[in-house]
Write an enzyme that holds these catalytic residues in place. Structure first.
Site, PDB file in Angstrom:
ATOM      1  N   GLN A 141       0.688  -1.127  -0.013  1.00  0.00           N
ATOM      2  CA  GLN A 141      -0.029   0.195   0.055  1.00  0.00           C
ATOM      3  C   GLN A 141       0.918   1.440  -0.111  1.00  0.00           C
ATOM      4  OE1 GLN A 141      -3.102  -0.214  -0.310  1.00  0.00           O
ATOM      5  NE2 GLN A 141      -3.934  -2.105   0.330  1.00  0.00           N
ATOM      6  N   TYR A 170      -5.897 -12.673  -2.499  1.00  0.00           N
ATOM      7  CA  TYR A 170      -4.846 -11.691  -2.754  1.00  0.00           C
ATOM      8  C   TYR A 170      -4.282 -11.267  -1.547  1.00  0.00           C
ATOM      9  CZ  TYR A 170      -8.404 -12.376  -6.651  1.00  0.00           C
ATOM     10  OH  TYR A 170      -9.172 -12.742  -7.597  1.00  0.00           O
ATOM     11  N   ASP A 241      -8.794  -8.302  -2.077  1.00  0.00           N
ATOM     12  CA  ASP A 241      -7.966  -6.868  -2.380  1.00  0.00           C
ATOM     13  C   ASP A 241      -7.309  -7.124  -3.666  1.00  0.00           C
ATOM     14  OD1 ASP A 241      -7.056  -4.612  -2.319  1.00  0.00           O
ATOM     15  OD2 ASP A 241      -5.318  -5.157  -0.897  1.00  0.00           O
ATOM     16  N   CYS A 268      -8.900  -0.866  -5.524  1.00  0.00           N
ATOM     17  CA  CYS A 268      -8.419   0.343  -6.136  1.00  0.00           C
ATOM     18  C   CYS A 268      -8.788   0.898  -7.565  1.00  0.00           C
ATOM     19  CB  CYS A 268      -6.861   0.280  -6.289  1.00  0.00           C
ATOM     20  SG  CYS A 268      -6.219  -1.061  -7.261  1.00  0.00           S
TER      21      CYS A 268
END
Length: 312
Positions: A141, A170, A241, A268
């Site tokens: 991140q 993930y 994720d 994202c």
């Protein structure tokens, strides 16, 4: 204004593409830093041999735009970048290759050309669940402050009703897995197709004496299918994720077939997330909350956390 625009985009995408009622969408959460926040950047070498450039790929996916300073990157990264650019020999060595710069408070700023080849492949990343060993060239991140907010939100959702099992798809180096363990989940299984990330996750679990955390180096679909045979769907929460591509089709099919009690979707890319949420909602899930977390200020991108339940 940026936050207003991003919240408007998220509302529009979730209503139009996913069919989610706007009443479940919470207020957007801004980053504490608008600039100087990225702990990793990847530049590319180009230009002529006598006039090398180092920067980002242009809109045409060919031209390398020279970047002496990246205002999104943390100051320590820019300082190292400046030192590198001041050496003509080093600059000429990057032609046609990737140049990665990464920073952690413990390791400082480091850089490498091409693939990461070093006798010390680990870095120590600060996180909301404490220091974590991570492979230098693996996913991380990029905005530590917002990452802490995302983890706090995931923990908050888990504590609404502590599941018996969390499957962390993930999973990378285990950030959300350790958040789940810290929230009181007795059994956590992380799955990722990056063997180096899985080794880091297992090593982090061992250092924390988390015997209830197990990590598998598998593609998401096959690993998920393997673990589903050993758990009760009604007592299981799945954290996903994925990359900007969203969920693998096989993962969506397994989720729709098994109807796990809850899905926490960290994304994202709101477009692919909305596509997946629409499919899941058509199969019997319902979105109970969704929220923007501005992981990427001064860009068109943002993170979001969406929670879905079966209601069964």
């Amino acid at each position: 204004e940026e936050m207003r625009v991003k919240q408007g985009q998220f509302l529009n995408i979730m209503e139009r593409m996913a069919g989610v009622d706007k009443s479940v969408i919470g207020p957007a959460v801004a980053s504490t830093r608008e600039l100087d926040y990225r702990n990793k950047i990847v530049l590319h070498g180009g230009g002529a041999p006598d006039k090398p450039v180092l920067g980002y790929v242009g809109e045409d996916n060919k031209l390398i735009m020279d970047v002496p300073v990246c205002r999104l990157a943390q100051p320590e990264i820019n300082e190292l970048l400046g030192t590198f650019r001041s050496d003509p020999v080093r600059m000429s060595s990057v032609g046609g290759k990737r140049f990665t710069l990464r920073f952690t408070p413990k390791d400082g700023a480091v850089a490498w050309i091409g693939n990461c080849a070093t006798n010390d492949p680990w870095m120590t990343e600060s996180s909301a669940v404490g220091d974590m060993l991570v492979p230098r060239d693996s996913f991380a991140q990029v905005n530590a402050g917002v990452a802490t907010t995302v983890v706090a939100r995931v923990i908050e959702l888990l504590k609404v009703s502590i599941p018996s099992v969390v499957i962390d798809l993930y999973c990378g180096s285990g950030l959300f897995s350790f958040a789940a363990a810290g929230a009181g989940v007795p059994r956590v299984v992380g799955i990722d197709n990056d063997p180096s990330a899985v080794r880091a996750a297992q090593r982090n679990a061992n250092l924390r004496n988390l015997n209830g955390c197990v990590f598998l180096a598998r593609p998401a679909e096959s690993g998920f299918e393997e673990v589903l045979r050993t758990v009760s769907a009604q007592a299981t929460t799945v954290i996903v994720d994925p990359s900007r591509r969203g969920l693998d089709k096989g993962v969506v099919d397994l989720l729709t077939a098994t109807k796990v009690a809850r899905i926490i979707y960290v994304s994202c890319a709101p477009d692919t997330m909305a596509r997946d949420v629409a499919h899941l909602c058509r199969s019997g899930y319902r979105a109970v909350s969704a929220q923007v977390m501005d992981m990427f200020p001064r860009t068109a991108y943002f993170e979001s956390v969406t929670c879905l339940e079966t209601g069964e």
